[in-house]
Design an enzyme around this catalytic site. Structure first.
Site, short mmCIF file in Angstrom:
data_model
loop_
_atom_site.label_atom_id
_atom_site.label_comp_id
_atom_site.label_asym_id
_atom_site.label_seq_id
_atom_site.Cartn_x
_atom_site.Cartn_y
_atom_site.Cartn_z
N GLY A 1 -34.62 -36.81 -99.00
CA GLY A 1 -34.75 -38.30 -98.30
C GLY A 1 -33.99 -38.08 -96.65
O GLY A 1 -32.99 -37.53 -96.63
N SER A 2 -34.32 -39.01 -96.07
CA SER A 2 -33.59 -39.20 -94.85
C SER A 2 -32.41 -40.09 -94.86
O SER A 2 -32.28 -40.49 -96.19
CB SER A 2 -34.58 -39.80 -93.65
OG SER A 2 -35.64 -39.11 -93.33
N GLY A 3 -31.29 -40.05 -93.77
CA GLY A 3 -30.46 -41.01 -94.07
C GLY A 3 -29.20 -40.13 -94.39
O GLY A 3 -28.07 -40.68 -94.48
N HIS A 4 -29.28 -38.75 -94.52
CA HIS A 4 -28.22 -37.88 -94.82
C HIS A 4 -27.86 -36.96 -93.70
O HIS A 4 -27.24 -36.08 -93.97
CB HIS A 4 -28.34 -37.22 -96.14
CG HIS A 4 -28.74 -37.98 -97.32
ND1 HIS A 4 -27.82 -38.99 -98.00
CD2 HIS A 4 -29.84 -37.91 -98.02
CE1 HIS A 4 -28.34 -39.52 -98.87
NE2 HIS A 4 -29.77 -38.88 -99.09
N ASP B 1 -37.13 -35.97 -106.30
CA ASP B 1 -37.30 -34.53 -105.46
C ASP B 1 -37.86 -33.45 -106.72
O ASP B 1 -38.79 -32.78 -106.36
CB ASP B 1 -35.95 -34.14 -105.08
CG ASP B 1 -35.39 -35.04 -103.72
OD1 ASP B 1 -36.31 -35.16 -102.88
OD2 ASP B 1 -34.39 -35.73 -104.00
N HIS C 1 -26.18 -41.97 -102.63
CA HIS C 1 -27.40 -43.16 -102.35
C HIS C 1 -26.90 -44.51 -102.75
O HIS C 1 -27.32 -45.56 -103.26
CB HIS C 1 -28.58 -42.67 -103.14
CG HIS C 1 -29.21 -41.43 -102.79
ND1 HIS C 1 -28.95 -40.37 -103.82
CD2 HIS C 1 -29.74 -41.17 -101.88
CE1 HIS C 1 -29.65 -39.49 -102.94
NE2 HIS C 1 -30.22 -39.86 -101.72
#
Length: 342
Positions: free
Chosen positions: A56-59, A112, A221
């Protein structure tokens, strides 16, 4: 509501990728049919194992920042805190396939695992051999005897680096997979959260934590950690984290380690270096040799306040792989002894 410098929360990931390409188009390109598949311009070549990472994005800079020569060949990018669907992973793999197989690597999260497993099956229908190594470095997320259930967090940086170097050295798929698993088994991370982040779509905190509190072991998360308690001085927090990691690692005096002191997004370098000061003291007291130290935001959680500490227990193989040069958009490793460009 939190304040963010975005336009439309639903467009944030794609607009970020537009900006990444504007800044790093010399190193990266988007797949022509799959704009969420980010491919290295240099590195993929015939006879080389294709290393494809993702999540996921955001990392950021995890994952797309680690795509480049000497590290990952491509990354499949999902929505914020969400797994990419199977097709971008397939497209990323096919775009970098050199005939020697594909290794998928990503953190151990249910979405994932499901989607990359589907990507593996789709590649097999194309006659492409694909394998998977999950990262499981977060010692807070499951007991030691259930390591296979643990999450992958900031230790990804070292684990991906080792696998990427093995692939760049033209090792076989069997050997790249072995070294990726070896790197994962010798990498340990534990973090602390001080304040929440918020998703671009909602701009609301994804968990609550009171002023003056911290949560040891919270996931990237917002997954629950080990416990919540009053915020303590940096040295005391580092001591608790180091006690836990050193107990798991079981290193002997004279052994070598690589260190990452990682910001979860909002914690500034000043505080990270204060933490690293104590990390260095504890490692010296334990008789361990620090081969390499990274300090900074390398595996983040949007604007979450907090930090994590990662140790990789090095041996000759892993040290060689960490030292192998790479050139990525957001991470570079020069060969030891190379002069700066300045």
């Amino acid at each position: 509501m939190t304040q963010k410098l975005i336009n439309d929360g639903n467009a944030a990931v794609d607009e970020m990728l537009d900006g990444v390409m504007a800044a790093h188009g010399d190193l990266l390109q988007r797949h022509e049919r799959a704009p969420r598949a980010i491919v290295a311009r240099h590195g993929p070549r015939p006879g080389k194992v294709a290393l494809v990472i993702g999540g996921g994005s955001g990392h950021e800079p995890t994952f797309l920042g680690f795509v480049g020569k000497g590290l990952a060949d491509a990354a499949a990018i999902g929505n914020v805190f969400a797994s990419p669907p199977p097709q971008p992973a397939v497209d990323a793999a096919l775009a970098t396939y050199g005939g020697a197989g594909v290794l998928f690597m990503y953190g151990n999260y249910a979405g994932d695992v499901m989607n990359f497993d589907m990507a593996t099956e789709l590649l097999e229908l194309e006659g492409v051999e694909a394998r998977t190594v999950l990262t499981t470095d977060d010692i807070a997320s499951a007991p030691r005897d259930q390591r296979e259930r643990r999450r992958g967090v900031a230790g990804n940086v070292f684990i991906f680096k080792a696998a990427g170097a093995a692939a760049d050295l033209m090792m076989s798929l069997d050997e790249v997979e072995r070294l990726a698993r070896h790197a994962n088994a010798r990498t340990f991370t534990l973090g602390v959260a001080l304040a929440p982040c918020s998703l671009p779509q909602t701009r609301r905190a994804n968990f609550d934590i009171a002023a003056g509190e911290m949560e040891i072991g919270m996931g990237i998360h917002g997954e629950p950690g080990m416990r919540r308690e009053a915020l303590r001085p940096a040295d005391a927090v580092v001591d608790e984290i180091m006690d836990a990691i050193l107990a798991e690692m079981g290193a002997a005096k004279g052994d070598r380690v690589a260190v990452l002191v990682n910001s979860l997004g909002a914690t500034p370098l000043m505080e990270l270096y204060i933490m690293n000061r104590r990390v260095a003291q504890r490692l010296a007291e334990a008789g361990l040799i620090v081969h390499r130290t990274l300090v900074g935001p390398l595996c983040t959680s949007l604007e979450m306040a907090g930090a994590s500490i990662t140790l990789m227990h090095l041996d000759d193989e892993l040290q060689r792989l960490l030292d192998h040069p790479c050139e990525c958009a957001m991470y570079q490793q020069r060969r030891p002894g190379d002069a700066d460009d300045r």
